[in-house]
Design a protein around this motif. Structure first.
Motif, PDB file in Angstrom:
ATOM      1  N   ARG A 122      -1.620   1.490   8.466  1.00 60.45           N
ATOM      2  CA  ARG A 122      -0.570   0.916   7.624  1.00 60.45           C
ATOM      3  C   ARG A 122      -0.760   1.360   6.180  1.00 60.45           C
ATOM      4  N   PRO A 123       0.318   1.342   5.394  1.00 64.42           N
ATOM      5  CA  PRO A 123       0.180   1.686   3.973  1.00 64.42           C
ATOM      6  C   PRO A 123      -0.815   0.763   3.274  1.00 64.42           C
ATOM      7  N   ALA A 124      -1.430   1.270   2.228  1.00 61.02           N
ATOM      8  CA  ALA A 124      -2.413   0.483   1.486  1.00 61.02           C
ATOM      9  C   ALA A 124      -1.757  -0.641   0.686  1.00 61.02           C
ATOM     10  N   ALA A 149       2.797   3.526  -2.374  1.00 61.16           N
ATOM     11  CA  ALA A 149       1.868   3.350  -1.253  1.00 61.16           C
ATOM     12  C   ALA A 149       2.514   3.787   0.054  1.00 61.16           C
ATOM     13  N   VAL A 150       3.778   3.446   0.237  1.00 61.13           N
ATOM     14  CA  VAL A 150       4.491   3.837   1.459  1.00 61.13           C
ATOM     15  C   VAL A 150       4.629   5.353   1.526  1.00 61.13           C
ATOM     16  N   SER A 195       3.021   7.868   4.389  1.00 58.90           N
ATOM     17  CA  SER A 195       3.871   8.742   5.197  1.00 58.90           C
ATOM     18  C   SER A 195       3.487  10.206   5.028  1.00 58.90           C
ATOM     19  N   VAL A 196       3.125  10.589   3.813  1.00 60.32           N
ATOM     20  CA  VAL A 196       2.693  11.972   3.572  1.00 60.32           C
ATOM     21  C   VAL A 196       1.462  12.289   4.416  1.00 60.32           C
ATOM     22  N   ARG A 197       0.513  11.364   4.469  1.00 57.94           N
ATOM     23  CA  ARG A 197      -0.696  11.592   5.290  1.00 57.94           C
ATOM     24  C   ARG A 197      -0.327  11.749   6.769  1.00 57.94           C
ATOM     25  N   LEU A 198       0.612  10.928   7.241  1.00 57.87           N
ATOM     26  CA  LEU A 198       1.028  11.028   8.634  1.00 57.87           C
ATOM     27  C   LEU A 198       1.672  12.377   8.914  1.00 57.87           C
ATOM     28  N   ALA A 256      12.477  10.659  -1.004  1.00 59.36           N
ATOM     29  CA  ALA A 256      13.934  10.585  -0.857  1.00 59.36           C
ATOM     30  C   ALA A 256      14.309   9.746   0.361  1.00 59.36           C
ATOM     31  N   SER A 257      13.547   9.890   1.433  1.00 59.98           N
ATOM     32  CA  SER A 257      13.818   9.113   2.643  1.00 59.98           C
ATOM     33  C   SER A 257      13.546   7.632   2.419  1.00 59.98           C
ATOM     34  N   VAL A 258      12.417   7.314   1.792  1.00 60.19           N
ATOM     35  CA  VAL A 258      12.056   5.917   1.556  1.00 60.19           C
ATOM     36  C   VAL A 258      13.062   5.244   0.630  1.00 60.19           C
ATOM     37  N   LEU A 259      13.495   5.938  -0.403  1.00 58.89           N
ATOM     38  CA  LEU A 259      14.441   5.356  -1.347  1.00 58.89           C
ATOM     39  C   LEU A 259      15.824   5.180  -0.719  1.00 58.89           C
ATOM     40  N   ARG A 260      16.174   6.047   0.230  1.00 58.96           N
ATOM     41  CA  ARG A 260      17.475   5.923   0.902  1.00 58.96           C
ATOM     42  C   ARG A 260      17.479   4.715   1.819  1.00 58.96           C
TER      43      ARG A 260
END
Length: 299
Positions: free
Chosen positions: A168-170, A176-177, A181-184, A206-210
């Motif tokens: 899960r995100p820290a 943090a999200v 996601s970048v690590r995944l 861009a995906s998270v903000l959308r």
């Protein structure tokens, strides 16, 4: 734009929105994977298909992006579902991949598209297979990319991928999200064609903000786990089929794509060196070369 399809709201991008002439061209329906939004399709892929003379339709699957969310159905217990699956039981799912295929067909209905070439990646490939089974007369061709038949006994994701998936995100903030996601994506990405971190981070942000809706992704995952009958049905697919798979895919191993191609009568299998579970530019160029030939041969 938002359309009403299969009784729910679905966010759609359609070439005909910006250029009415595309409405007269053959349609390609693009179906994205688990938790991914329509903006995850590489721009160069969309533009190349349009340049080749195709109307490209993309949409957010149910429960992610800007399409209808199903929060009233609750948060699934994926650990319990996984245990049931390993014991040979069928976990209960709030909706099925067949429901998601009906969404895709509903998009065609809403746009008054009689037939389409259906292209899906990962979970989207599974949904595309279900579309070809449910609506054979409307499926001009099928392309299943980095996906699987869902047959029991196929190789599973690498251990480091499983750890990345269940982590899960820290924190709860956007940074943090994005970092999580970048690590995944770095874990499942193409070892032969790594995406520069700054570029990957921009894509993820861009995906998270959308739209960010992880519980919807969990419900989609349960739909995947519960879809245990698809493999035995693939022999019924009559659409010309192209199966594409990366040789270095750590999330959905190559054997899964090979099994899909083996089960679908007459399917062509394209394997790509150095490709993992993503769509970087060089693999996309190789996919497009084969895909456009496939589409033209299946007209």
């Amino acid at each position: 734009m938002k359309i009403r399809a299969n009784g729910i709201d679905i966010e759609v991008e359609d070439s005909a929105q910006t250029d009415a002439s595309f409405a007269r061209k053959p349609a390609v329906l693009l179906i994205m994977g688990l938790g991914m939004q329509l903006i995850a399709w590489p721009v160069e892929m969309v533009e190349a298909l349009e340049a080749a003379g195709y109307r490209v339709v993309r949409f957010d699957n149910r429960d992610v992006g800007l399409s209808s969310h199903f929060d009233a159905l609750g948060k699934p217990n994926l650990l319990w579902a996984s245990l049931k699956y390993k014991l040979g039981l069928v976990p209960a799912a709030p909706y099925t991949l067949s429901d998601m295929a009906a969404d895709a067909i509903g998009v065609l209905d809403a746009l008054k598209i009689d037939k389409a070439h259906v292209v899906g990646v990962s979970m989207g490939g599974m949904i595309a297979q279900r579309v070809a089974l449910a609506a054979p007369k409307r499926t001009l061709s099928l392309t299943s990319i980095m996906s699987t038949s869902g047959a029991r006994g196929l190789p599973q994701a690498a251990p480091e991928v499983v750890r990345a998936l269940i982590s899960r995100p820290a924190g709860r903030g956007t940074d943090a999200v994005v970092a999580h996601s970048v690590r995944l994506f770095q874990t499942i990405g193409s070892p032969g064609y790594p995406t520069p971190e700054a570029e990957l981070r921009a894509q993820v942000r861009a995906s998270v903000l959308r739209a960010f809706h992880p519980v919807g992704t969990a419900r989609q995952m349960l739909a995947v786990v519960a879809d245990i009958t698809r493999a035995a049905l693939l022999r019924r697919i009559t659409a010309p089929t192209l199966v594409v798979h990366g040789k270095e895919d750590p999330l959905v191993p190559l054997a899964c794509g090979e099994d899909t191609a083996r089960r679908i009568p007459g399917a062509t299998l394209l394997t790509i060196d150095g490709m993992g579970h993503d769509l970087p530019p060089e693999p996309v160029r190789q996919i497009l070369a084969a895909l456009i030939l496939h589409l033209k041969a299946s007209a």
